[in-house]
Design a protein around this motif. Structure first.
Motif, PDB file in Angstrom:
ATOM      1  N   HIS A 290       0.831  -1.205   0.000  1.00  0.00           N
ATOM      2  CA  HIS A 290       0.000   0.000   0.000  1.00  0.00           C
ATOM      3  C   HIS A 290       0.863   1.252   0.000  1.00  0.00           C
ATOM      4  O   HIS A 290       1.850   1.310   0.735  1.00  0.00           O
ATOM      5  CB  HIS A 290      -0.891   0.056   1.249  1.00  0.00           C
ATOM      6  N   LEU A 291       0.448   2.227  -0.772  1.00  0.00           N
ATOM      7  CA  LEU A 291       1.017   3.565  -0.709  1.00  0.00           C
ATOM      8  C   LEU A 291       0.023   4.369   0.110  1.00  0.00           C
ATOM      9  O   LEU A 291      -1.126   4.541  -0.311  1.00  0.00           O
ATOM     10  CB  LEU A 291       1.177   4.142  -2.119  1.00  0.00           C
ATOM     11  N   ALA A 292       0.405   4.807   1.292  1.00  0.00           N
ATOM     12  CA  ALA A 292      -0.574   5.433   2.181  1.00  0.00           C
ATOM     13  C   ALA A 292       0.080   6.444   3.097  1.00  0.00           C
ATOM     14  O   ALA A 292       1.291   6.411   3.330  1.00  0.00           O
ATOM     15  CB  ALA A 292      -1.261   4.353   3.028  1.00  0.00           C
ATOM     16  N   THR A 293      -0.742   7.332   3.636  1.00  0.00           N
ATOM     17  CA  THR A 293      -0.263   8.261   4.654  1.00  0.00           C
ATOM     18  C   THR A 293      -0.100   7.495   5.964  1.00  0.00           C
ATOM     19  O   THR A 293      -0.652   6.402   6.142  1.00  0.00           O
ATOM     20  CB  THR A 293      -1.268   9.399   4.877  1.00  0.00           C
ATOM     21  N   GLN A 294       0.643   8.085   6.865  1.00  0.00           N
ATOM     22  CA  GLN A 294       0.823   7.450   8.168  1.00  0.00           C
ATOM     23  C   GLN A 294      -0.521   7.329   8.900  1.00  0.00           C
ATOM     24  O   GLN A 294      -0.775   6.331   9.571  1.00  0.00           O
ATOM     25  CB  GLN A 294       1.840   8.219   9.006  1.00  0.00           C
ATOM     26  N   GLN A 295      -1.394   8.312   8.734  1.00  0.00           N
ATOM     27  CA  GLN A 295      -2.711   8.260   9.357  1.00  0.00           C
ATOM     28  C   GLN A 295      -3.536   7.097   8.801  1.00  0.00           C
ATOM     29  O   GLN A 295      -4.217   6.393   9.552  1.00  0.00           O
ATOM     30  CB  GLN A 295      -3.468   9.585   9.158  1.00  0.00           C
ATOM     31  N   THR A 296      -3.461   6.888   7.497  1.00  0.00           N
ATOM     32  CA  THR A 296      -4.184   5.783   6.867  1.00  0.00           C
ATOM     33  C   THR A 296      -3.619   4.442   7.312  1.00  0.00           C
ATOM     34  O   THR A 296      -4.368   3.505   7.597  1.00  0.00           O
ATOM     35  CB  THR A 296      -4.140   5.905   5.334  1.00  0.00           C
ATOM     36  N   ILE A 297      -2.300   4.347   7.393  1.00  0.00           N
ATOM     37  CA  ILE A 297      -1.675   3.107   7.851  1.00  0.00           C
ATOM     38  C   ILE A 297      -2.151   2.787   9.258  1.00  0.00           C
ATOM     39  O   ILE A 297      -2.537   1.649   9.555  1.00  0.00           O
ATOM     40  CB  ILE A 297      -0.137   3.208   7.804  1.00  0.00           C
ATOM     41  N   ALA A 298      -2.146   3.779  10.139  1.00  0.00           N
ATOM     42  CA  ALA A 298      -2.594   3.570  11.523  1.00  0.00           C
ATOM     43  C   ALA A 298      -4.051   3.115  11.559  1.00  0.00           C
ATOM     44  O   ALA A 298      -4.391   2.171  12.283  1.00  0.00           O
ATOM     45  CB  ALA A 298      -2.406   4.849  12.336  1.00  0.00           C
ATOM     46  N   ALA A 299      -4.898   3.763  10.780  1.00  0.00           N
ATOM     47  CA  ALA A 299      -6.317   3.404  10.775  1.00  0.00           C
ATOM     48  C   ALA A 299      -6.536   2.001  10.217  1.00  0.00           C
ATOM     49  O   ALA A 299      -7.283   1.203  10.803  1.00  0.00           O
ATOM     50  CB  ALA A 299      -7.112   4.425   9.961  1.00  0.00           C
ATOM     51  N   ASP A 300      -5.880   1.694   9.111  1.00  0.00           N
ATOM     52  CA  ASP A 300      -6.084   0.394   8.463  1.00  0.00           C
ATOM     53  C   ASP A 300      -5.498  -0.770   9.262  1.00  0.00           C
ATOM     54  O   ASP A 300      -6.015  -1.881   9.206  1.00  0.00           O
ATOM     55  CB  ASP A 300      -5.487   0.393   7.052  1.00  0.00           C
ATOM     56  N   THR A 301      -4.402  -0.516   9.974  1.00  0.00           N
ATOM     57  CA  THR A 301      -3.773  -1.592  10.749  1.00  0.00           C
ATOM     58  C   THR A 301      -4.229  -1.604  12.200  1.00  0.00           C
ATOM     59  O   THR A 301      -3.873  -2.501  12.953  1.00  0.00           O
ATOM     60  CB  THR A 301      -2.234  -1.467  10.721  1.00  0.00           C
ATOM     61  N   GLN A 302      -5.016  -0.598  12.573  1.00  0.00           N
ATOM     62  CA  GLN A 302      -5.518  -0.454  13.953  1.00  0.00           C
ATOM     63  C   GLN A 302      -4.371  -0.369  14.959  1.00  0.00           C
ATOM     64  O   GLN A 302      -4.428  -0.941  16.052  1.00  0.00           O
ATOM     65  CB  GLN A 302      -6.496  -1.572  14.301  1.00  0.00           C
ATOM     66  N   LEU A 303      -3.320   0.355  14.557  1.00  0.00           N
ATOM     67  CA  LEU A 303      -2.172   0.587  15.434  1.00  0.00           C
ATOM     68  C   LEU A 303      -2.118   2.063  15.787  1.00  0.00           C
ATOM     69  O   LEU A 303      -2.591   2.910  15.027  1.00  0.00           O
ATOM     70  CB  LEU A 303      -0.878   0.182  14.727  1.00  0.00           C
ATOM     71  N   PRO A 304      -1.537   2.394  16.937  1.00  0.00           N
ATOM     72  CA  PRO A 304      -1.412   3.813  17.301  1.00  0.00           C
ATOM     73  C   PRO A 304      -0.579   4.574  16.275  1.00  0.00           C
ATOM     74  O   PRO A 304       0.410   4.040  15.744  1.00  0.00           O
ATOM     75  CB  PRO A 304      -0.693   3.776  18.650  1.00  0.00           C
ATOM     76  N   LEU A 305      -0.972   5.804  16.008  1.00  0.00           N
ATOM     77  CA  LEU A 305      -0.244   6.632  15.053  1.00  0.00           C
ATOM     78  C   LEU A 305       1.215   6.790  15.482  1.00  0.00           C
ATOM     79  O   LEU A 305       2.116   6.790  14.635  1.00  0.00           O
ATOM     80  CB  LEU A 305      -0.915   7.999  14.905  1.00  0.00           C
ATOM     81  N   SER A 306       1.471   6.890  16.769  1.00  0.00           N
ATOM     82  CA  SER A 306       2.851   7.031  17.241  1.00  0.00           C
ATOM     83  C   SER A 306       3.698   5.809  16.864  1.00  0.00           C
ATOM     84  O   SER A 306       4.874   5.945  16.507  1.00  0.00           O
ATOM     85  CB  SER A 306       2.889   7.254  18.750  1.00  0.00           C
ATOM     86  N   THR A 307       3.111   4.627  16.906  1.00  0.00           N
ATOM     87  CA  THR A 307       3.824   3.405  16.513  1.00  0.00           C
ATOM     88  C   THR A 307       4.158   3.441  15.037  1.00  0.00           C
ATOM     89  O   THR A 307       5.277   3.114  14.624  1.00  0.00           O
ATOM     90  CB  THR A 307       2.975   2.164  16.838  1.00  0.00           C
ATOM     91  N   VAL A 308       3.194   3.850  14.224  1.00  0.00           N
ATOM     92  CA  VAL A 308       3.401   3.938  12.774  1.00  0.00           C
ATOM     93  C   VAL A 308       4.473   4.977  12.464  1.00  0.00           C
ATOM     94  O   VAL A 308       5.372   4.725  11.657  1.00  0.00           O
ATOM     95  CB  VAL A 308       2.073   4.257  12.049  1.00  0.00           C
TER      96      VAL A 308
END
Length: 75
Positions: free
Chosen positions: A24-42
């Protein structure tokens, strides 16, 4: 490109992020939302990958982000 995980400490979260980001080509916010991980982790993972030369992080506009998301959703 995936990091050399045999020589780096890693967790299941790191593998999840590797898998997602390799397809996936995605923003960090999208990665966090799609993977259900905290944005800080991403963010931390992306920063580490960028420092190792594994990813390139670039600034995008909201229009680019919306268009990219629409393409991923098949629209």
């Amino acid at each position: 490109r995936w990091p050399t995980l045999t020589s780096l400490p890693h967790t299941a979260t790191h593998l999840k992020l590797c898998q997602y980001m390799s397809s996936h080509l995605a923003t960090q916010q999208t990665i966090a939302a799609d993977t259900q991980l905290p944005l800080s982790t991403v963010r931390n993972f992306c920063n580490a990958c960028e420092a190792l030369g594994l990813v390139t992080i670039k600034a995008v506009t909201l229009d680019e982000t919306a268009a990219q998301r629409q393409r991923q959703l098949g629209g």
